[in-house]
Design an enzyme around this catalytic site. Structure first.
Site, PDB file in Angstrom:
ATOM      1  N   LYS A   1      46.014  35.671  31.740  1.00 43.79           N
ATOM      2  CA  LYS A   1      45.727  35.087  33.772  1.00 43.79           C
ATOM      3  C   LYS A   1      45.376  33.959  33.578  1.00 43.79           C
ATOM      4  CE  LYS A   1      44.845  39.830  35.069  1.00 43.79           C
ATOM      5  NZ  LYS A   1      43.811  40.424  35.315  1.00 43.79           N
TER       6      LYS A   1
ATOM      7  N   CYS B   1      45.190  48.937  40.160  1.00 45.10           N
ATOM      8  CA  CYS B   1      43.892  49.024  39.022  1.00 45.10           C
ATOM      9  C   CYS B   1      42.647  48.869  39.956  1.00 45.10           C
ATOM     10  CB  CYS B   1      43.709  47.753  37.361  1.00 45.10           C
ATOM     11  SG  CYS B   1      45.756  48.209  36.947  1.00 45.10           S
TER      12      CYS B   1
HETATM   13  C1  PLP Z   1      43.281  41.798  35.138  1.00 43.42           C
HETATM   14  C2  PLP Z   1      41.727  42.266  35.441  1.00 43.42           C
HETATM   15  C3  PLP Z   1      40.941  42.308  34.279  1.00 43.42           C
HETATM   16  C4  PLP Z   1      41.426  42.686  33.417  1.00 43.42           C
HETATM   17  O1  PLP Z   1      42.356  42.652  32.450  1.00 43.42           O
HETATM   18  P1  PLP Z   1      43.223  42.170  31.010  1.00 43.42           P
HETATM   19  O2  PLP Z   1      43.532  40.990  30.618  1.00 43.42           O
HETATM   20  O3  PLP Z   1      43.986  43.641  31.592  1.00 43.42           O
HETATM   21  O4  PLP Z   1      41.829  42.515  30.505  1.00 43.42           O
HETATM   22  C5  PLP Z   1      39.540  42.783  34.880  1.00 43.42           C
HETATM   23  N1  PLP Z   1      39.270  42.176  36.292  1.00 43.42           N
HETATM   24  C6  PLP Z   1      40.079  41.847  36.983  1.00 43.42           C
HETATM   25  C7  PLP Z   1      39.643  41.381  38.224  1.00 43.42           C
HETATM   26  C8  PLP Z   1      41.054  41.869  36.999  1.00 43.42           C
HETATM   27  O5  PLP Z   1      42.349  41.121  37.801  1.00 43.42           O
END
Ligand code: PLP
Length: 403
Positions: free
Chosen positions: A223, A361
Site C-alpha cells: 500500500k 474487509c
Molecule cells: C489493507 C489493510 C490491512 C491488511 O493489509 P494486508 O497487506 O492485506 O495484510 C490491515 N488494516 C488496514 C487498515 C488495511 O487497510
C-alpha cells in the site's frame, strides 16, 4: 503532483475497455513506481543469493542489502533500535504475530480492546485468541461522524483489565484518522499496551512511533508503493524480547536438537524461513521514493484531493458521502440511492474507472453504518483532480441510467 511523478507509474498510461485508466483504488493496493521495480530487478540480475547463511560473496552482499532495509524502516518509523523491526509478509501477518506471541502470554480475565473501525486483519486474530485462551474482546464504538468515541474508550479501559489496545491509525473505509497520541496516553494510564494498525496511515502521513507512544506498529509494503509479500512489525524491544516465536523453522533458532530448541534473538526469532528478499529490497526503495516526495507535500496533495472529492460527491444528486471525521486521509466511501455499490462499480469500470465496492474487509463497520456495502474512492500520490472529475461524470451517468 508533477507530470514527472505520474510518469514514474507506467500503468497510469494503460487503457481499460478502450478508455484511459482512472485508478481510484489505491487503498486496496498502490501502484508501483519504476524505481521500486528497478531496485528489485537490479538485485535479481546482479546481486542475489539466500541471506544470513552463506559465507560467499553474493550471499554476504544480499544479506547487507536485506539488512539495510531494516535501517531504512527504523529511521522511517523513528524506531529507537533497528532490531525492533521485524519483517513479515504483510500487516495481517504482523498482527497475527502479536496476537499469537504477545497474546498467548495473556490470561483469562484479561482483555484486548479493538474498535468498530477495524479491518478484519485486526479483528479476526483477536477472535481466534479469545477462543484459544479465553480472554475478553472489547470493542470501542464510533460516533456518528466516524470518529472514535473517546469517552467510551476511557470507560472500557477503566477497570484495568485491558492488556492491549489494538486499533487502526486510519480507517480504510471512512478515512478516519484516529488520535494516536491521545489513545496511547489513555491506554498507558490504565496499564494497557497499544498496537497501531498503520496499514493506511503510513501511506498518508509521517509516523513517529516514539512521538505517538506506540508499543507495536504494523504496516504493509504494497500500500506504500512497495511490493506485495513484505510487511513490517515494529515493537518495543522489551516486549518483543519477552515474546515466544510465532513460527518455527530455519533462522529463528540458536540451537536445535531432537530434545528441544533455543530461540534466536529479536528480530530473527520472528523471521523463520527464507524471507521475501527481493521484496524487502523493494520496500527500502519505496520508502526512499515516499521520502523524496516528502510527507508535507503528500499530505497537502491528498488533503486537497480528499476535500475536493467530498465536496463534489456530496453535491451529486442521490450521492451520500459516509462519515465526516475530524481528520480524513485519502479515502472516501459513499453510496448512491437506488444503486447497489457493486452495480455502480461495474458501470464505472465500463468507463475505465476503478473504484472498490463491498465491505472493504470491514464487515462490522459497514453493518454499523446500516449498510451491506459501500463504494469507495481512494487516492495516492499519483492521483489528480481529473480522476475525481471523471468519477463524478461517471456517477452522473450511472444515476441517469439507474433511475
Ligand atoms: C489493507 C489493510 C490491512 C491488511 O493489509 P494486508 O497487506 O492485506 O495484510 C490491515 N488494516 C488496514 C487498515 C488495511 O487497510
Amino acid at each position: 503532483m508533477t507530470p514527472e511523478l505520474r510518469a514514474q507509474f507506467p500503468i497510469l498510461e494503460e487503457k481499460v475497455h478502450g478508455k484511459p485508466l482512472v485508478f481510484l483504488d489505491s487503498a486496496a493496493s498502490a501502484q508501483k513506481p519504476i524505481c521500486v521495480m528497478d531496485a528489485m530487478q537490479k538485485a535479481a540480475y546482479h546481486q542475489y543469493a539466500n541471506i544470513h547463511r552463506g559465507l560467499h560473496w553474493m550471499s554476504e552482499r544480499t544479506t547487507e542489502a536485506y539488512e539495510a532495509t531494516r535501517d531504512v524502516v527504523a529511521a522511517f518509523l523513528n524506531a529507537p533500535d533497528r532490531h525492533e523491526i521485524v519483517f513479515t509478509r504483510n500487516s495481517t501477518e504482523a498482527i497475527n504475530l502479536v496476537a499469537h506471541s504477545f497474546g498467548g502470554l495473556l490470561k483469562p480475565g484479561q482483555a484486548v480492546l479493538i474498535s468498530e473501525l477495524e479491518h478484519h486483519a485486526n479483528i479476526v486474530p483477536w477472535l481466534m485468541l479469545r477462543d484459544r485462551i479465553g480472554i475478553e474482546l472489547r470493542v470501542v464504538p464510533i460516533l456518528d461522524n466516524g470518529d472514535i468515541d473517546l469517552n467510551a474508550y476511557e470507560a472500557l479501559l477503566a477497570d484495568g483489565k485491558v492488556a492491549l489496545v489494538a486499533i487502526t491509525q486510519m480507517s480504510n473505509v471512512l478515512g478516519t484518522v484516529t488520535p494516536a497520541k491521545k489513545l496511547a496516553e489513555l491506554a498507558h494510564a490504565h496499564g494497557a499496551k497499544i498496537l497501531f494498525d498503520g496499514s493506511q496511515s503510513v501511506v498518508h502521513s509521517a509516523v513517529d512511533v516514539q512521538a505517538i507512544g506506540a508499543d507495536f506498529f504494523t504496516f504493509t509494503g504494497h500500500k506504500l508503493y512497495g511490493p506485495t509479500g513484505i510487511g513490517v512489525l515494529w515493537g518495543r524491544m522489551e516486549l518483543l524480547d519477552s515474546m515466544p516465536p510465532f513460527m518455527g523453522g530455519g533462522e529463528m533458532i540458536q540451537s536445535v536438537s531432537f530434545e528441544g530448541a533455543t530461540w534466536a534473538s529479536v528480530p530473527h526469532r520472528f523471521e523463520a524461513g527464507t524471507p521475501a528478499i527481493l521484496e524487502t529490497i523493494g520496500l527500502a526503495e519505496a520508502i526512499r521514493f515516499v521520502e523524496r516526495i516528502g510527507y508535507d507535500a503528500i499530505e497537502a496533495h491528498e488533503k486537497a484531493l480528499t476535500d475536493y472529492a467530498v465536496e463534489r460527491l456530496n453535491a451529486l444528486e442521490g450521492v451520500r458521502v459516509l462519515g465526516a471525521p475530524a481528520q480524513r486521509g485519502g479515502v472516501v466511501s459513499f453510496v448512491m440511492e437506488k444503486a447497489h455499490p457493486h452495480d455502480l462499480a461495474t458501470l464505472l469500470d465500463q468507463m475505465g474507472i476503478a473504484i472498490r465496492a463491498g465491505q472493504h474487509c470491514a464487515e462490522p463497520l459497514v453493518r454499523k453504518l446500516g449498510l451491506h456495502a459501500t463504494a469507495r474512492a481512494s487516492f495516492g500520490v499519483y492521483s489528480v483532480k481529473e480522476d475525481i472529475d471523471a468519477l463524478c461524470v461517471g456517477l452522473e451517468r450511472a444515476h441517469m441510467m439507474l433511475s
